[in-house]
Motif scaffolding. Structure first.
Motif, mmCIF file in Angstrom:
data_model
loop_
_atom_site.group_PDB
_atom_site.id
_atom_site.type_symbol
_atom_site.label_atom_id
_atom_site.label_comp_id
_atom_site.label_asym_id
_atom_site.label_seq_id
_atom_site.Cartn_x
_atom_site.Cartn_y
_atom_site.Cartn_z
ATOM 1 N N SER A 259 0.835 -1.209 0.000
ATOM 2 C CA SER A 259 0.000 0.000 0.000
ATOM 3 C C SER A 259 0.867 1.255 0.000
ATOM 4 O O SER A 259 0.631 2.189 -0.766
ATOM 5 N N PHE A 262 2.680 1.700 -3.306
ATOM 6 C CA PHE A 262 1.829 2.295 -4.326
ATOM 7 C C PHE A 262 1.713 3.802 -4.120
ATOM 8 O O PHE A 262 1.842 4.579 -5.064
ATOM 9 N N GLY A 263 1.496 4.197 -2.861
ATOM 10 C CA GLY A 263 1.400 5.624 -2.567
ATOM 11 C C GLY A 263 2.674 6.355 -2.951
ATOM 12 O O GLY A 263 2.636 7.432 -3.557
ATOM 13 N N LEU A 294 -11.927 5.278 -10.999
ATOM 14 C CA LEU A 294 -12.518 4.142 -10.298
ATOM 15 C C LEU A 294 -11.801 2.853 -10.677
ATOM 16 O O LEU A 294 -11.554 1.993 -9.824
ATOM 17 N N ILE A 296 -8.675 2.516 -11.565
ATOM 18 C CA ILE A 296 -7.369 2.476 -10.900
ATOM 19 C C ILE A 296 -7.528 2.123 -9.427
ATOM 20 O O ILE A 296 -6.748 1.339 -8.884
ATOM 21 N N VAL A 297 -8.556 2.684 -8.788
ATOM 22 C CA VAL A 297 -8.800 2.342 -7.381
ATOM 23 C C VAL A 297 -8.995 0.840 -7.241
ATOM 24 O O VAL A 297 -8.402 0.189 -6.374
ATOM 25 N N SER A 300 -5.628 -1.064 -7.907
ATOM 26 C CA SER A 300 -4.649 -0.914 -6.832
ATOM 27 C C SER A 300 -5.100 -1.690 -5.602
ATOM 28 O O SER A 300 -4.280 -2.227 -4.856
ATOM 29 N N THR A 301 -6.418 -1.764 -5.389
ATOM 30 C CA THR A 301 -6.919 -2.549 -4.262
ATOM 31 C C THR A 301 -6.553 -4.015 -4.430
ATOM 32 O O THR A 301 -6.100 -4.671 -3.488
ATOM 33 N N VAL A 304 -2.841 -4.429 -3.679
ATOM 34 C CA VAL A 304 -2.536 -4.435 -2.243
ATOM 35 C C VAL A 304 -3.045 -5.714 -1.594
ATOM 36 O O VAL A 304 -2.363 -6.317 -0.763
ATOM 37 N N PHE A 305 -4.235 -6.153 -2.026
ATOM 38 C CA PHE A 305 -4.801 -7.374 -1.456
ATOM 39 C C PHE A 305 -3.879 -8.558 -1.718
ATOM 40 O O PHE A 305 -3.657 -9.392 -0.836
#
Lengths: 330, 283
Positions: A259, A262-263, A294, A296-297, A300-301, A304-305
């Motif tokens: 996470s 990515f940030g 949306l 990309i969100v 990226s989720t 991270v998952f």
């Protein structure tokens, strides 16, 4: 390893992923729907359009439909793999994301590996020579980097290496006047170096501090005292009793840091104008490209998952101590 | 005691407790001074002064001046004040969410499962993206960033509190209270809250640096505070345009001051932990 429990674990994780995707799509959709962004306005941009055409567009996109039907439509489309069309790039969101994500993954993976190896080495050295100047230097470096804003470090690097020394170009993913497809590997690599170094150096801090603390912990344990009294010392002692015990937790931590990775990538890409997913996300947010943002969100989720799931997998199935602990429970 | 006399004279001879307390109060005082100072900085004093534009750092202008001749030191100080305020609001929101969810999870099994799922959900979306989404949802500005940062930083504290509460709930005195017929609310208020207060205070302080940094990042990307405000993120994103001309001071000093502020908060957090956490009292 027991394949049955592994299968159970993977199925469980997969179900969780599906639930997570649905939840994230609903939440992110709600957030955008509540926002002052007008999708029709964002699509039209600067063009002059009559009120009639606007009404047509609104009807086409179902702007005035009730919220529930909008959400079910959206989630249904996602589960079919349809994420809509990007407003900035005027191509399907999936295409934009797959292209951008490849660029970002290269950047993130490179710095992930470098920061992992470098951080682990520095942490081990600091823990081994606890209290000496090595330890103090590593600790000072980590404290400062943990407190430093990512984009500021990136700006400093850009200033020193690109503006003053002129070693690297100041930004732009591709050289001016060239098509993205014509870029040679070398030109592309040159543009990767600076962002990757920045991201690596920032990632080092967390893993180095963790390794140092763990190693010091292990070195003060009874079995190390026993090993010392048997005459083991120096690198051999660290290798046999230290690294064996701290390597797995360190790798797990590295996977849990997706996470933050990515940030960091978003900020670094923005400063160096590296054509990755982070830059696309910022552009999509600033220009109200809702489908792309949306998408990309969501991606990226999932990214991270996956990191968290792998960390869990290592923790549950690879670490011999945990395995033993579990069998006692059953 | 004889040794009491010497403690006052030298920093080295103080005992650890006094030293820690001194560090905490000095740092807190410094941070408070920055915030109060920023209130008194009139935005009109950051006026444009074209004859003095793009000057390097000097005694008169410690951090140099920008392309409009504005004094960067004044702008940075104002920006730091803003950052700390945003950080304060955001970490208070985060703490409240964490405490409420932590206490709720002790109520029954299903709420606990839900809270756990919520923590997983919020730590699965990259923080930066979630803050951007929330900020967009609320139309940007200071309010958007504060809520965005506040809604994303509670997960780690909530996790700690949940584990702590679970442990307390298995203790003898809680069982005794339950057998005596006390309500769950009573137990939460009388047994849980006093014991987790330390964690809450330390947790809030430790959220601060993250909150400040995320605010600066989001503002830097253009989703946060409006470009008219002298926030650190705004200053740094403006400075990007002038990097190529060699105006290094525009980016260097504001970023460095932000770093120092973050370090100060870390320092307070670490020292507070030393004093309040009884598990390492012997050190």
């Amino acid at each position: 390893m027991n394949y049955k429990t592994l299968g159970k674990f993977l199925t469980y994780k997969f179900i969780r992923l599906v639930i997570l995707i649905i939840a994230v799509s609903i939440i992110s959709f709600l957030l955008i729907d509540l926002s002052p962004i007008d999708p029709v306005r964002a699509y039209i941009g600067e063009m002059a359009v009559s009120a009639e055409q606007i009404a047509k567009l609104q009807a086409y996109w179902g702007v005035n439909e009730p919220l529930i039907s909008k959400i079910t439509n959206w989630v249904g489309n996602i589960l079919q793999g349809d994420l809509g069309t990007s407003l900035i790039y005027r191509t399907p969101v999936v295409d934009v994301i797959s292209e951008r994500f490849t660029a970002s993954l290269t950047l993130m993976f490179t710095s992930w590996v470098i920061s992992g190896v470098l951080g682990f080495t520095l942490g081990t050295l600091a823990g081994m020579y606890r209290g000496t100047w090595i330890d103090k230097t590593v600790k000072g470096y980590c404290y400062i980097l943990l407190a430093a804003p990512t984009f500021w470090i990136a700006l400093l690097f850009l200033m020193v290496f690109s503006v003053y020394l002129g070693w690297f170009p100041t930004g732009l993913g591709v050289p001016v006047g060239k098509l993205a497809a014509d870029v040679t590997i070398w030109e592309w690599l040159v543009r990767l170096i600076l962002p990757a170094i920045t991201l690596s150096l920032l990632g080092v801090a967390q893993i180095a501090m963790f390794t140092r603390d763990k190693l010091i912990n292990v070195l003060s344990s009874d079995f190390v005292v026993f090993a010392k009294s048997r005459g083991e010392s120096g690198w051999n002692l660290i290798k046999r009793h230290g690294i064996r015990n701290i390597l797995l937790p360190a790798i797990t931590l590295q996977f849990l840091s997706f996470s933050e990775l990515f940030g960091g990538a978003v900020l670094v890409e923005q400063v160096f104008s590296y054509p990755g997913i982070g830059q696309a996300a910022v552009a999509a947010g600033l220009k109200s490209d809702v489908p792309l943002l949306l998408g990309i969100v969501l991606f990226s989720t999932i990214f991270v998952f996956c990191g968290n799931a792998i960390a869990d997998l290592i923790y549950k199935f690879v670490d011999p101590r945990i395995k033993e602990g579990e069998s006692y429970e059953q | 005691m004889n040794s009491e006399k010497y403690k006052r004279f030298a920093f080295k001879k103080m005992n650890l407790r006094t030293k820690t307390l001194l560090i905490i109060s000095l740092t807190a005082l410094l941070l408070l001074a920055i915030v109060i100072n920023s209130f008194f900085i009139d935005t009109s004093s950051i006026t444009t002064n074209f004859p003095l534009r793009n000057m390097g750092p000097s005694l008169e202008h410690l951090f140099g001046t920008d392309w409009m001749g504005r004094d960067m030191f004044t702008r940075t100080m104002k920006g730091l004040g803003l950052s700390i305020q945003v950080g304060a609001f955001a970490s208070i929101i985060s703490t409240i969410i964490a405490v409420v969810l932590g206490l709720l999870s002790s109520m029954n099994k299903y709420i606990d499962l839900f809270v756990n799922w919520l923590i997983d959900l919020f730590s699965s979306i990259p923080h930066l993206l979630l803050i951007i989404l929330i900020s967009i949802c609320l139309g940007g500005g200071a309010f958007g960033v504060i809520v965005g940062v506040g809604l994303t930083h509670w997960t780690s504290l909530a996790r700690v509190l949940r584990a702590e509460i679970k442990q307390i709930n298995t203790s003898e005195y809680v069982k005794l209270s339950k057998n005596l017929g006390k309500s769950k609310l009573w137990i939460a208020r009388k047994h849980l809250l006093p014991l987790i207060l330390t964690q809450i205070v330390i947790g809030t302080i430790l959220i601060f640096p993250h909150a400040i940094m995320h605010e600066a990042s989001v503002t830097f990307l253009g989703f946060g505070l409006s470009p008219h405000e002298p926030a650190i993120g705004v200053i740094l994103s403006e400075s990007m345009k002038y990097l190529a001309t060699g105006s290094w001071w525009l980016a260097f000093f504001p970023g460095l001051s932000l770093l120092i502020i973050v370090l100060l908060f870390d320092l307070i957090g670490d020292n507070l932990q030393k004093i309040l956490d009884p598990t390492n009292a012997h050190e």
